[in-house]
Design an enzyme around this catalytic site. Structure first.
Site, mmCIF file in Angstrom:
data_model
loop_
_atom_site.group_PDB
_atom_site.id
_atom_site.type_symbol
_atom_site.label_atom_id
_atom_site.label_comp_id
_atom_site.label_asym_id
_atom_site.label_seq_id
_atom_site.Cartn_x
_atom_site.Cartn_y
_atom_site.Cartn_z
ATOM 1 N N GLU A 186 3.203 9.138 -5.586
ATOM 2 C CA GLU A 186 3.329 10.579 -5.343
ATOM 3 C C GLU A 186 3.597 10.840 -3.862
ATOM 4 O O GLU A 186 4.397 11.700 -3.512
ATOM 5 C CB GLU A 186 2.064 11.319 -5.807
ATOM 6 C CG GLU A 186 1.857 11.268 -7.319
ATOM 7 C CD GLU A 186 1.267 9.943 -7.798
ATOM 8 O OE1 GLU A 186 0.770 9.159 -6.951
ATOM 9 O OE2 GLU A 186 1.312 9.667 -9.019
ATOM 10 N N GLY A 211 -8.332 8.731 -2.444
ATOM 11 C CA GLY A 211 -8.731 10.126 -2.290
ATOM 12 C C GLY A 211 -9.831 10.283 -1.256
ATOM 13 O O GLY A 211 -10.037 9.409 -0.405
ATOM 14 N N HIS A 237 1.626 4.928 -2.307
ATOM 15 C CA HIS A 237 1.309 5.851 -3.406
ATOM 16 C C HIS A 237 2.604 6.465 -3.919
ATOM 17 O O HIS A 237 3.366 7.031 -3.131
ATOM 18 C CB HIS A 237 0.362 6.939 -2.905
ATOM 19 C CG HIS A 237 -0.903 6.386 -2.306
ATOM 20 N ND1 HIS A 237 -2.028 6.148 -3.047
ATOM 21 C CD2 HIS A 237 -1.193 5.968 -1.046
ATOM 22 C CE1 HIS A 237 -2.978 5.649 -2.261
ATOM 23 N NE2 HIS A 237 -2.491 5.513 -1.043
ATOM 24 N N GLU A 288 -11.314 4.089 6.245
ATOM 25 C CA GLU A 288 -10.287 4.927 6.861
ATOM 26 C C GLU A 288 -10.982 6.139 7.498
ATOM 27 O O GLU A 288 -10.883 6.377 8.682
ATOM 28 C CB GLU A 288 -9.271 5.371 5.805
ATOM 29 C CG GLU A 288 -8.105 6.196 6.361
ATOM 30 C CD GLU A 288 -7.209 6.765 5.254
ATOM 31 O OE1 GLU A 288 -7.655 6.788 4.084
ATOM 32 O OE2 GLU A 288 -6.091 7.203 5.553
ATOM 33 N N HIS A 316 0.876 -1.171 0.000
ATOM 34 C CA HIS A 316 0.000 0.000 0.000
ATOM 35 C C HIS A 316 0.914 1.222 0.000
ATOM 36 O O HIS A 316 1.367 1.676 1.054
ATOM 37 C CB HIS A 316 -0.912 -0.038 1.243
ATOM 38 C CG HIS A 316 -1.856 1.126 1.347
ATOM 39 N ND1 HIS A 316 -2.929 1.145 2.208
ATOM 40 C CD2 HIS A 316 -1.906 2.317 0.707
ATOM 41 C CE1 HIS A 316 -3.584 2.288 2.104
ATOM 42 N NE2 HIS A 316 -2.969 3.025 1.191
ATOM 43 N N ASP A 343 2.035 3.840 3.072
ATOM 44 C CA ASP A 343 1.038 4.746 2.497
ATOM 45 C C ASP A 343 1.687 5.945 1.782
ATOM 46 O O ASP A 343 1.807 5.950 0.562
ATOM 47 C CB ASP A 343 0.073 5.224 3.600
ATOM 48 C CG ASP A 343 -1.301 5.599 3.052
ATOM 49 O OD1 ASP A 343 -1.507 5.489 1.825
ATOM 50 O OD2 ASP A 343 -2.171 6.006 3.855
ATOM 51 N N ASP A 344 2.113 6.964 2.544
ATOM 52 C CA ASP A 344 2.669 8.194 1.965
ATOM 53 C C ASP A 344 3.862 8.689 2.777
ATOM 54 O O ASP A 344 3.752 9.660 3.528
ATOM 55 C CB ASP A 344 1.593 9.293 1.951
ATOM 56 C CG ASP A 344 0.367 8.883 1.153
ATOM 57 O OD1 ASP A 344 0.441 8.882 -0.078
ATOM 58 O OD2 ASP A 344 -0.656 8.539 1.794
HETATM 59 ZN ZN ZN Z 1 -3.509 4.997 0.722
#
Ligand code: ZN
Length: 718
Positions: A412, A552, A410, A582, A408, A660-661
């Site tokens: 970006e 998103g 992203h 989430e 998982h 995740d990010d």
């Molecule tokens: Zn995510």
């Protein structure tokens, strides 16, 4: 004759990528105990390229009989005959099968040496003057050496041998550049502490042009520089004799002590030639499909994360290593616990157990290149097995040693912050508030703005995706993450006018050896209502696309188009995912599972609020790709101690852990594991289970999955 399509595919690779046969070129096919159908496939593939095939068939028992009574005069003329033929050839393809690896066990070594000495001019001509490729052929004997069933071994063999070797190139090149600029090498592991220099020697990339399977970069120690001890760690078969526990001690480059299960025989071999007590090759292997030893050197020296160290090349000056190998050459591979290289302050490289990554290369590349002959003499091999490491003592080293996945992530949101800083160090300060451990995002839209404001200035082209991916993936390799699923934001293709498939290629081509990467297209819940409609309709046909993800702002409704698109993508054999549970409750997780039909929910944490949804996920084998620290930073949960991951696991939901990010959270996979241990009381066995869960959904070959699970079991002591 009916030909197995895998034979045809292999034959096409050997006549194409490996030897690039052209019109009118002559190729000798040398077949040792291989099925007629494979030879026919090669003849046809050569003809299809307009080449002229010649065939020679060998049988091991007949070769043994010939060698038993080999006479000098007989082999002098045989050598002349074969050399005359080899001189006519532009290319050479050899397939070597073996029904009994000990077939030559009772041929006296004096006869073996006579034969190899007299036939050497033929090999030299072939190696130096033809386009050649040599590979093993899978037999029940080989499967037996590898402790595998014949069928599973054949599957493994064809997967490895028909690998897309072109993909290895970028990572291999980076490693070779690093080795070229390295001076001191230090290899350590149980029983091993070896230091030597490779300064000025150069490094050679081996990526499927000559040997199949392939995947190594080799260099050679400066002759007198080797000091210390190496303990090989697997049984080896050499000239029909078996060796265990080979241990070599070096002083000033020379082997001054050699022991093994057959110490006397080992020393005879090392005394057979003036150069046999010096090392002629140091190589690092990284074939992503070869993770366990086959007890066959052509495979084992390519094991991802192994090195091999080969005594027995006679030459006077290491810096101009041009002399051919001695006939006493043998090699063994060994998987070290750690290996580090240093060249002043300009370059370093490191290897963990099982993976290897060139971390930085800024040194100049010496002009001297290694020009040693590439092939090791056949039938002169020793092999080794990677170590079964004792369970690591510290928690950090346990986490590092676990072979992990990240499923998982992203693209970006994974932009390395240091890359962004190269654009404008003033605009992007060293330690921004949002990356601090104590920072909490007030709302999701606020988080999203922070993410886009920092990611979009970087992601302006496919090249930028590639550049970022290389840094991101190198971080994975450093943390012993060996499988990654990452998504890119489909909407970016619209802003920067680059088609999705080009971005997918840019990301995939950044994958280093030893790391499997799958790329997903992520989109917003209202994506279809805009210019992306045509691209979304085309997604099922995008080659290289692993699947799709809805992400998103979660409060948006799931629109009807997504049910149809998700169904079509799944029907095309791709994986479908959806962010849910989430910021909204368990009903969205139920919707994702039942209406979108996904078996991969991204987050899913709030399913815990409805036991029926948890049971549904557990019963259907749904995976929750969780990101615990992301949940804390976005205030989905107050802290890790109250994160539902343990309860979800106990309820039977397959939970994985990812970042995740990391651009926004300054986290890493190992950091997630460490935080679970430190703040949620996860035991080693629970951490091992998290790692297992990742492999259970990874899109990898069954043999790799089994190997990784076995590795985790060993580390966890289960
Ligand atoms: Zn995510």
């Amino acid at each position: 004759m009916i030909i197995d399509p895998r034979f045809t595919q292999l034959a096409q690779g050997l006549t194409g990528f490996s030897t690039r046969l052209g019109k009118g070129e002559r190729v000798l096919v040398d077949a040792f105990d291989v099925p007629d159908a494979m030879v026919i496939a090669l003849v046809r593939a050569a003809r299809a390229r307009g080449a002229l095939p010649y065939v020679q068939i060998h049988r091991a028992r007949i070769s043994r009989e010939m060698a038993l009574g080999a006479e000098e005069a007989q082999y002098v003329s045989l050598s002349e005959i074969e050399l005359a033929r080899m001189r006519q050839m532009d290319a050479y393809i050899a397939l070597r099968g073996s029904e009994n690896i000990f077939e030559a066990a009772d041929v006296p070594s004096s006869r073996v040496q006579l034969v190899s000495r007299l036939m050497k001019p033929v090999i030299d001509h072939r190696v130096n003057k033809t386009k050649w490729v040599v590979l093993r052929w899978p037999t029940p004997a080989m499967a037996q050496q590898a402790s595998m069933s014949t069928e599973a071994f054949e599957d493994f063999y064809f997967r490895v041998c028909t690998l897309d070797y072109a993909r290895m190139k970028p990572g291999m090149k980076a490693l070779a550049e690093l080795m070229r600029s390295t001076d001191r090498v230090h290899v350590t592991g149980p029983g091993t502490d070896l230091r030597f220099s490779i300064k000025g020697i150069g490094a050679k990339e081996c990526g499927g042009q000559y040997n199949i399977p392939d995947g190594e970069v080799f260099s050679c120690p400066v002759r007198d520089s080797v000091e210390g001890v190496v303990q090989y760690n697997a049984p080896s078969v050499y000239l029909g004799s078996s060796f265990d526990n080979i241990r070599l001690v070096f002083r000033k480059g020379r082997i001054v002590e050699a022991s093994s299960s057959s110490t006397r025989r080992l020393n005879e071999i090392l005394d057979s030639d003036a150069g046999a007590r010096y090392v002629g090759e140091f190589a690092l292997g990284f074939n992503p499909h070869i993770l366990e030893p086959m007890r066959d050197i052509l495979f084992d020296e390519k094991i991802a994360g192994s090195f091999h160290f080969t005594p027995g090349q006679a030459y006077g000056n290491a810096a101009t290593a041009t002399s051919p190998r001695s006939t006493g050459t043998w090699s063994a591979s060994s998987a070290p616990n750690t290996a580090e290289g240093r060249s002043g302050s300009t370059a370093s490289w490191s290897a963990g157990t099982g993976c290897l990554s060139p971390s930085r290369s800024t040194g100049s590349i010496p002009t001297t290149c290694l020009r040693a002959a590439r092939e090791r003499p056949r039938g002169t091999q020793a092999r080794s097995r990677p170590m079964n490491p004792a369970p690591p003592r510290s928690l950090d080293s346990f986490i590092q040693a676990l072979p992990k996945t990240e499923t998982h992530l992203h693209m970006e949101g994974a932009l390395p912050y240091e890359l962004l800083r190269t654009l404008d160090p003033d605009l992007y300060p060293d330690d921004p508030e949002f990356r601090r451990e104590t920072y909490r995002y007030p709302t999701f839209p606020n988080f999203e703005q922070t993410l886009l404001r920092h990611a979009l200035p970087w992601y302006t082209s496919a090249e930028r995706y590639h550049e970022a991916a290389r840094v991101i993936f190198a971080g994975h390799v450093r943390e012993n993450v060996r499988y990654v699923e990452t998504s890119f934001h489909l909407h970016v293709t619209e802003f920067i006018h680059v088609p999705g498939p080009v971005i997918i290629d840019a990301i995939l081509s950044a994958a280093p050896p030893g790391l499997e990467v799958r790329v997903f297209a992520g989109m917003l819940r209202n994506a279809y209502d805009g210019p992306l409609r045509a691209a979304i309709d085309a997604l099922p046909g995008w080659e290289g696309l692993a699947g799709v993800d809805l992400h998103g702002f979660e409060e948006m409704p799931t629109e009807p188009w997504s049910f149809r698109v998700w169904e079509r993508v799944a029907a095309a054999g791709k994986v479908t995912k959806c962010h849910a549970g989430e910021f909204t409750g368990p009903a969205r997780v139920r919707e994702a599972i039942q209406q979108l039909g996904v078996r991969r929910v991204q987050h899913g944490v709030r399913a815990i609020e409805d036991p029926a949804v948890v049971s549904l996920a557990a019963d259907l084998g749904v995976t929750f790709d969780l990101c615990p620290l992301s949940n804390v930073r976005l205030r989905v949960v107050p802290d890790l101690a109250s994160h539902p991951i343990r309860r979800l696991m106990l309820a039977g939901v397959n939970c994985t852990v990812s970042t995740d990010d990391p651009l926004c959270f300054a986290n890493s996979v190992n950091g997630e594991y460490a935080a679970l241990a430190g703040q949620a009381g996860f035991t080693r066995s629970e951490l091992a289970q998290v790692a297992r869960n990742g492999w259970s959904v990874a899109d990898v070959a069954e043999s790799e999955r089994r190997a990784r699970l076995a590795e985790i079991d060993r580390l966890a002591g289960t």
